[in-house]
Design a protein around this motif. Structure first.
Motif, PDB file in Angstrom:
ATOM      1  N   ASN A  53       0.735  -1.166  -0.322  1.00  0.00           N
ATOM      2  CA  ASN A  53       0.094   0.300   0.084  1.00  0.00           C
ATOM      3  C   ASN A  53       1.219   1.505  -0.053  1.00  0.00           C
ATOM      4  N   ALA A  54       2.047   1.448   1.303  1.00  0.00           N
ATOM      5  CA  ALA A  54       2.751   2.324   1.124  1.00  0.00           C
ATOM      6  C   ALA A  54       3.737   2.537  -0.223  1.00  0.00           C
TER       7      ALA A  54
ATOM      8  N   LEU B 165       0.429   3.715  -3.703  1.00  0.00           N
ATOM      9  CA  LEU B 165      -0.246   4.681  -3.574  1.00  0.00           C
ATOM     10  C   LEU B 165      -0.053   5.787  -2.926  1.00  0.00           C
ATOM     11  N   CYS B 166       1.822   5.500  -3.460  1.00  0.00           N
ATOM     12  CA  CYS B 166       2.656   6.989  -3.010  1.00  0.00           C
ATOM     13  C   CYS B 166       2.850   7.300  -4.610  1.00  0.00           C
ATOM     14  N   GLU B 167       2.134   8.904  -4.805  1.00  0.00           N
ATOM     15  CA  GLU B 167       2.171   9.647  -5.720  1.00  0.00           C
ATOM     16  C   GLU B 167       3.040   9.794  -6.365  1.00  0.00           C
TER      17      GLU B 167
ATOM     18  N   LEU C 295       2.343  16.378   2.276  1.00  0.00           N
ATOM     19  CA  LEU C 295       1.752  15.024   1.589  1.00  0.00           C
ATOM     20  C   LEU C 295       2.030  13.537   1.386  1.00  0.00           C
ATOM     21  N   LEU C 296       3.005  13.894   1.407  1.00  0.00           N
ATOM     22  CA  LEU C 296       3.923  12.484   0.910  1.00  0.00           C
ATOM     23  C   LEU C 296       4.223  11.872   2.576  1.00  0.00           C
TER      24      LEU C 296
ATOM     25  N   GLU D  20       2.449  12.881   4.953  1.00  0.00           N
ATOM     26  CA  GLU D  20       1.600  11.919   5.875  1.00  0.00           C
ATOM     27  C   GLU D  20       1.380  10.450   5.087  1.00  0.00           C
ATOM     28  N   HIS D  21       1.208  10.439   4.263  1.00  0.00           N
ATOM     29  CA  HIS D  21       0.961   9.333   3.658  1.00  0.00           C
ATOM     30  C   HIS D  21       1.595   8.056   4.092  1.00  0.00           C
TER      31      HIS D  21
ATOM     32  N   LYS E   6       1.204   6.165   7.749  1.00  0.00           N
ATOM     33  CA  LYS E   6      -0.777   5.806   7.404  1.00  0.00           C
ATOM     34  C   LYS E   6       0.340   4.494   8.040  1.00  0.00           C
TER      35      LYS E   6
END
Length: 485
Positions: A321-322, A325-327, A380-381, A383-384, A387
């Motif tokens: 997921n990390a 979902l990393c942009e 933002l990254l 914080e991603h 999670k």
């Protein structure tokens, strides 16, 4: 390379050949630095090395040009060390083998080092030629630019006297760069828990390779595959098969698009055929998706020895997921300059560390022309990844370079370009980190510009420099130095 020494730009090729013969990857520039120091001493050229390994060389003005504005020519000493997986090459000991390929010069399955070796060679050629007419010249050669602009960060404020700086680290002839992106590293330590596999389990190594990669700034808009991201997608497509990841690695530099990645997975041997079927199907799908940008893409699977451990289910899910979902890629385009990326991110590296620290090291490089956007996206990254229990640090923050509409050196170079070539150059902002951004803070009165020959695919083994563009760059540089008042 000797046949290039009959060209107008022969002085550059003479020095570039010597540069290629001396290993100088990032953080290992000592051999080249020492050669330059010794060469300067032989030529009776003033050369100072500062505490971070930057070199400052000085050449007096030509007779009659003593009152002209002092100019600083600037380059960096290091090169990015990248090679194809099947190429045997030690960047610490082996010279770069060059190949003339039609209108281009490239290396033999390694980076060429035209970034910034051509610029460095031009600076040395200017210092070496006593027939050129120019005002006072200083040459600033910075250390360790590619891994974090270390030399530029360490440059002291009282070391240089010139008022105009010409950076030689741009990579498109016909374009004059008046601004650049800033950057920041998002460094992540993602912890994982592990457990032992059953002795009856099987293990398989899945590899994605053959990608083009490239510079994570100037090539980020080319739609090339990121090996780390694509491998995570492949593993997500195996969700019908119960398996767990044992290892996952990919990429090697934060500022290069990853060309290769591999993972070892553990599962019951009964699923071997179904996994191979999915991998073969995905190979076809990926080849079609990237047929224009990564025609040599290869996705492969092979049985391997059973590892001693694998991730727990929770850690397995967190890792996928990390990464998934990393942009990654283009975040925003620049409204003021056509086809220029404003903000981007590159998931460049994932490395696995085991006992005593079970964690993955992940590094993302965020670039932006706008400081606020750069920091916002980096946060933002952060914080991603948090999670998924990632420990995040933001490091290596360097500023962008804001265009100066009243630049004198731009006006001079623009005029000289039109006189020489009968065409107007483009004023551009580059989506890459130039050291000019750091120089702005230390020497705010400097008038700066960046130019260079055409270099394609830097930071990858496909790097090449257009031979004819070096001729034009050399003519422009000499004419500009002569025309500056």
């Amino acid at each position: 390379m000797q046949q290039l020494q009959s060209l107008h730009s022969a002085p550059i090729w003479v020095f570039f050949e010597k540069i290629c013969a001396i290993p100088h990857p990032s953080k290992h520039e000592d051999q080249l630095r020492n050669w330059i120091i010794n060469w300067a001493a032989e030529k009776n050229i003033s050369c100072i090395k500062d505490k971070k390994g930057n070199l400052i060389l000085k050449k007096p003005a030509s007779i009659g040009f003593e009152s002209k504005t002092g100019v600083i020519l600037q380059c960096h000493l290091d090169m990015v060390p990248q090679k194809n997986n099947d190429k045997s090459h030690d960047f610490l000991t082996d010279p770069i083998t060059t190949i003339i390929d039609g209108e281009w010069l490239r290396a033999d399955n390694t980076t060429l080092g035209a970034d910034n070796g051509i610029g460095m060679a031009s600076c040395l050629a200017i210092l070496d030629d006593d027939t050129l007419q120019h005002g006072p010249i200083e040459v600033l050669m910075t250390s360790d630019e590619e891994t974090g602009m270390v030399g530029a960060f360490a440059l002291e404020t009282n070391q240089l006297e010139g008022k105009i700086l010409i950076n030689t680290d741009s990579e498109q002839e016909g374009e004059l760069y008046v601004g650049c992106a800033g950057g920041i590293n998002v460094n992540v330590l993602l912890p994982y828990e592990k457990m032992e596999p059953d002795i009856t389990d099987g293990a398989f190594e899945i590899t994605i390779s053959g990608l083009k990669g490239g510079h994570s700034g100037v090539d980020i808009n080319l739609g090339r595959a990121n090996a780390v991201k694509e491998l995570a997608t492949v593993l997500n497509n195996l969700d019908a098969t119960p398996f767990l990841i044992s290892s996952f690695t990919g990429g090697s530099l934060r500022n290069a698009i990853p060309r290769e990645a591999k993972a070892v997975i553990v599962c019951d041997p009964q699923y071997k055929n179904s996994i191979e079927t999915v991998i073969n199907t995905l190979q076809i799908s990926l080849s079609d998706k990237y047929k224009e940008t990564d025609s040599q893409l290869t996705l492969s699977i092979q049985a391997c020895d059973l590892p001693s451990s694998m991730l727990t289910h929770h850690s397995h899910d967190d890792l996928l997921n990390a990464i998934s979902l990393c942009e990654n890629g283009i975040v925003a385009m620049d409204d003021n300059f056509p086809n220029v990326v404003e903000t981007s991110s590159n998931l460049g590296v994932i490395k696995q560390q085991s006992d005593p620290n079970n964690q993955f090291f992940i590094q993302v490089l965020v670039r932006s022309q706008i400081e606020e956007d750069k920091l916002q996206h980096a946060n933002l990254l952060a914080e991603h990844f948090k999670k998924y229990s990632g420990r995040v640090t933001l490091e290596g923050n360097y500023p962008g370079w804001k265009p100066n509409k009243d630049s004198t050196v731009y006006s001079v170079m623009d005029t000289q370009y039109q006189t020489l070539f009968g065409a107007k150059p483009k004023a551009m902002v580059i989506h890459a980190g130039l050291e000019c951004g750091l120089f702005c803070n230390k020497y705010p009165d400097w008038d700066m510009i960046s130019c260079g020959p055409t270099i394609k695919f830097p930071h990858s083994p496909d790097e090449k420099v257009e031979i004819a563009s070096v001729d034009k760059y050399w003519s422009l540089l000499k004419a500009t130095l002569q025309a500056i008042d």
